[in-house]
Write an enzyme that holds these catalytic residues in place. Structure first.
Site, short mmCIF file in Angstrom:
data_model
loop_
_atom_site.label_atom_id
_atom_site.label_comp_id
_atom_site.label_asym_id
_atom_site.label_seq_id
_atom_site.Cartn_x
_atom_site.Cartn_y
_atom_site.Cartn_z
N ARG A 5 0.92 -1.22 -0.02
CA ARG A 5 -0.10 0.10 0.00
C ARG A 5 0.98 1.45 0.14
O ARG A 5 0.60 2.24 -0.59
CB ARG A 5 -1.03 0.01 1.22
N ASN A 9 -10.66 -4.50 -1.36
CA ASN A 9 -10.67 -3.36 -2.41
C ASN A 9 -9.49 -3.93 -3.43
O ASN A 9 -8.56 -4.59 -3.47
CB ASN A 9 -10.09 -2.05 -2.00
N CYS A 51 -19.19 -2.52 0.70
CA CYS A 51 -18.42 -1.42 0.97
C CYS A 51 -19.06 -0.29 2.02
O CYS A 51 -20.05 -0.60 2.03
CB CYS A 51 -18.25 -0.47 -0.25
N HIS A 59 -16.47 3.50 -4.91
CA HIS A 59 -15.80 4.36 -4.91
C HIS A 59 -15.91 5.54 -5.76
O HIS A 59 -15.03 6.41 -5.88
CB HIS A 59 -14.19 3.95 -4.52
N TYR A 113 -14.38 9.79 -2.25
CA TYR A 113 -13.66 9.33 -3.18
C TYR A 113 -13.34 10.30 -4.29
O TYR A 113 -12.63 10.55 -5.25
CB TYR A 113 -13.63 7.87 -3.50
#
Length: 421
Positions: free
Chosen positions: A90, A144, A164, A194, A244
């Site tokens: 990440r 995700n 989500c 998102h 987002y």
């Protein structure tokens, strides 16, 4: 009822377990199986999970194992909450795109593509093993990028639905602002994972009065501050975008902020270390307050509601899920995966009719949906050219020079996770 959590060693898990304990009437759980390849971490999380259930008087048994095949045997539902490559991957997703002036984020843009490429093959392998051990089990994906992963699962013929926490988080915030019970707040939530907008906020159910205009008039500053977008933009749009959308509506500003400050990945990694130390304390028998900062707020409530409905406990429930488009958004293919309100019961999920999207939003949805199709193709078949095509198609990249450079950097940073590289 036997429920399996793949990625059970996640620091998210106590949030999930707390929900199972509090909402036991909705989901009568007999056994919770936590699966994770990190055995030491799994035992720490498993220990606090047992203590949370015991404190709240829940009789369910908590089992921990590194053996997915044994865990899945006889499962009624399997929740996926894994992170291939961990927080180190990440950190890379959030960093190297910035070198090209593109947003660095784990679920969208170039970083989101990297995560999809790492994740889809692993999830499909897990799903095949679940199908062999428990062919009737539902797979609920919280991993995700949820839209792409759910599409991969559905295309492979699995009984799958994506989940989500964005919608339930907004529902809870709006309910607090309105002084209403969350169950009375119905969102007209439309888009892709998102990439969604609340077109309306109805009280009392889908046919109740739309209070979104009044909500924005009275509480627009609070909503805008939470989204980190200008109040004036919300007034001009007349809808509430997902937070987002800030990556799209304020891309260059976000890039400057990300370059200037510590990454979210670094903050989360530090938080995880602190949480695991807390979980290891044998006196801890409730989820710590720090967990609220980790993300995934209300994940447990959403998961309980969804699993309970899928397993027949709440027939006709309406929830926001990721599922086949099936004509819901007529400008997208039927087999695309959208995030919308759906009727959920033991037979599956059926998206409800949605208000037509303004071209301002529909254009972006169509653009990102095309990227997601190319991203899934790259995840399934590999190859530098497929990665390039997906990046070129993404509205946060879009230029061939950036797409070429980002392709090279994506492959370089993820080679160990890409079988074809």
């Amino acid at each position: 009822m036997r429920l399996v959590v793949v990625g059970g060693g996640s620091t998210y898990t106590p949030e999930l377990v707390d929900g199972f304990a509090r909402l036991r009437d909705a989901l009568p759980l007999d056994e919770l199986v936590l699966v994770d390849p990190a055995a030491e971490r799994l035992e720490v999380v498993g220990g606090v999970a047992r203590r949370i259930l015991a404190r709240q008087g829940h009789p369910a048994k908590v089992t921990t194992t590194t053996d997915l095949d044994a865990a899945a045997d006889g499962a009624d539902a399997v929740l996926l909450q894994l992170r291939v490559g961990g927080q180190a991957a990440r950190q890379q997703d959030e960093t190297w795109p910035l070198e090209c002036g593109c947003v660095g984020q784990e679920t969208t843009g170039a970083g989101g593509l990297a995560k999809a490429l790492r994740t889809v093959p692993v999830v499909l392998d897990i799903a095949e093993r679940v199908r062999r051990a428990a062919p009737d089990a539902w797979i609920v994906d919280f991993t995700n990028p949820v839209g792409i992963v759910t599409r991969a699962l559905l295309d492979a013929g699995h009984r799958a639905v994506g989940l989500c926490n964005v919608a339930i988080g907004l529902q809870r915030k709006f309910a607090a602002l309105l002084g209403a019970a969350p169950a009375e707040v119905h969102l007209e939530h439309v888009g892709l994972n998102h990439l969604t907008w609340e077109l309306g906020v109805r009280l009392g159910g889908p046919d109740g009065p739309d209070v979104l205009p009044a909500l924005l008039a009275e509480h627009g500053e609070a909503v805008a501050d939470d989204l980190r977008l200008p109040r004036g933009l919300l007034d001009r749009l007349g809808v509430v975008p997902s937070y987002y959308l800030r990556y799209f509506y304020a891309h260059d500003q976000v890039v400057d902020e990300l370059r200037a400050g510590p990454s979210r990945a670094a903050a989360v990694a530090d938080m995880e270390r602190r949480l695991l130390r807390m979980y290891a304390d044998p006196a801890l028998d409730e989820k710590p307050a720090l967990l609220a900062e980790r993300g995934g707020a209300f994940y447990s409530e959403a998961a309980v509601d969804l699993v309970a409905s899928l397993l027949g406990g709440r027939g006709g429930a309406v929830q926001v899920v990721n599922a086949r488009n099936a004509g819901t958004l007529p400008f997208l293919p039927d087999d695309a995966v959208v995030e919308v309100q759906a009727a959920v019961d033991g037979t599956g999920v059926r998206p409800l009719p949605a208000r037509p999207l303004d071209p301002l939003y529909a254009g972006l949805v169509a653009h990102v949906a095309a990227y997601e199709e190319l991203a899934l193709d790259a995840a399934l078949r590999g190859g530098r050219e497929r990665v390039f095509r997906a990046l070129l198609a993404h509205p946060l990249v879009g230029q061939y020079g950036y797409a070429d450079t980002l392709t090279d950097r994506l492959v370089a940073h993820n080679r160990e996770h890409l079988a074809w590289a």
